[in-house]
Design an enzyme around this catalytic site. Sequence first.
Site, PDB file in Angstrom:
ATOM      1  N   HIS A 192       0.921  -1.277   0.175  1.00 40.58           N
ATOM      2  CA  HIS A 192      -0.112   0.088  -0.140  1.00 40.58           C
ATOM      3  C   HIS A 192       0.926   1.225  -0.096  1.00 40.58           C
ATOM      4  O   HIS A 192       2.222   1.196   0.165  1.00 40.58           O
ATOM      5  CB  HIS A 192      -0.902   0.027   1.173  1.00 40.58           C
ATOM      6  CG  HIS A 192      -0.201  -0.012   2.686  1.00 40.58           C
ATOM      7  ND1 HIS A 192       0.215   1.137   3.241  1.00 40.58           N
ATOM      8  CD2 HIS A 192      -0.144  -0.933   3.210  1.00 40.58           C
ATOM      9  CE1 HIS A 192       0.743   0.638   4.219  1.00 40.58           C
ATOM     10  NE2 HIS A 192       0.413  -0.652   4.646  1.00 40.58           N
ATOM     11  N   CYS A 208       3.427  -4.626   6.681  1.00 41.11           N
ATOM     12  CA  CYS A 208       2.877  -4.514   5.155  1.00 41.11           C
ATOM     13  C   CYS A 208       4.148  -3.956   4.460  1.00 41.11           C
ATOM     14  O   CYS A 208       5.240  -3.519   4.980  1.00 41.11           O
ATOM     15  CB  CYS A 208       1.690  -3.481   5.158  1.00 41.11           C
ATOM     16  SG  CYS A 208       0.247  -4.192   5.795  1.00 41.11           S
TER      17      CYS A 208
END
Length: 309
Positions: A192, A208
């Site tokens: 992301h 992440c």
Amino acid sequence: MSFNIKAILFLIFLLSFQGLFFSPIQAALPCECLEDRILTLTDPPMAGYDILLLQERLAELTYYHGPLNGIYSVELAKAVASFQEENQLEVDGEVGPSTWAALAGETMPAAGDEKRKGPQGEITIEVDTYSRVLTLYVDGKVFKRYPVAIGKPSTKSPVGEWAIISKSKDWGDGFGTRWLGLNVPWGIYGIHGTNKSWSIGRAESQGCIRMYNRDVEELYELVPLKTRVKIIGQRLPVKVNRPLKPGQMGLSVMQLQDNLLKIGIESGYRDARYGETTEAAVRELEAQFQLKLDGIADWNVLYLLDLPG
């Protein structure tokens, strides 16, 4: 749609599919990337890794000269207020989305005018946590490389071979402008964007893979669902203290896949899922040692692979 609703819908999406790419998960515990709290003065003072990031960033910009201890002190609040005043923000000493965005603006690379033509062929992604680079491959050849941030030592990025199972825009302030969800079976992980662009190139996330917003927007358009994502990095060995069978998921299954590969038996993707390819690999081992051909990693199989603790 609020972020919480999107997160719930994502969990439902994960639980709705079976098979290689869309397997059910045992426990979808979100990584702490889901939280992007407002930082402000409190009694007792707020503390945490996000505050340490804030201190480091303000120190880089010469607004803050205090200790890098992860505590939101009066001195830090004054530094925030000074930064807000000089950047035409509301001067309140609190750090929310607008202040994070302004802090990021100091190092955000300018987007180029050139639009990249989409690749033709088999697309795969590799994330090297040692060099902190995401590489996009087309038919096994490098198409483009991007700098990324990875999980910090206490919340490492999930090493393994995954697949993109969801694509979404504007998940929330902490996720930047795009989200590419991965089918990691023990949590919610993805690729992301970020509102902390200076963290790119560091081990700073909760697991992440972070990218510059302009980069993840480009990647979002280039990769389809089911794109394979291989994350390379250090993963401590796991001892397996119970038999394993088809349908199970987790780090024990991934260790089984690793050890099968070490002795030359291909077990498919290292995706922590005991699927058909892993079952076939276990059957091959059983055949070699004239064991019962059931595809179950019982104690005989585990000892042959040096898995028990």
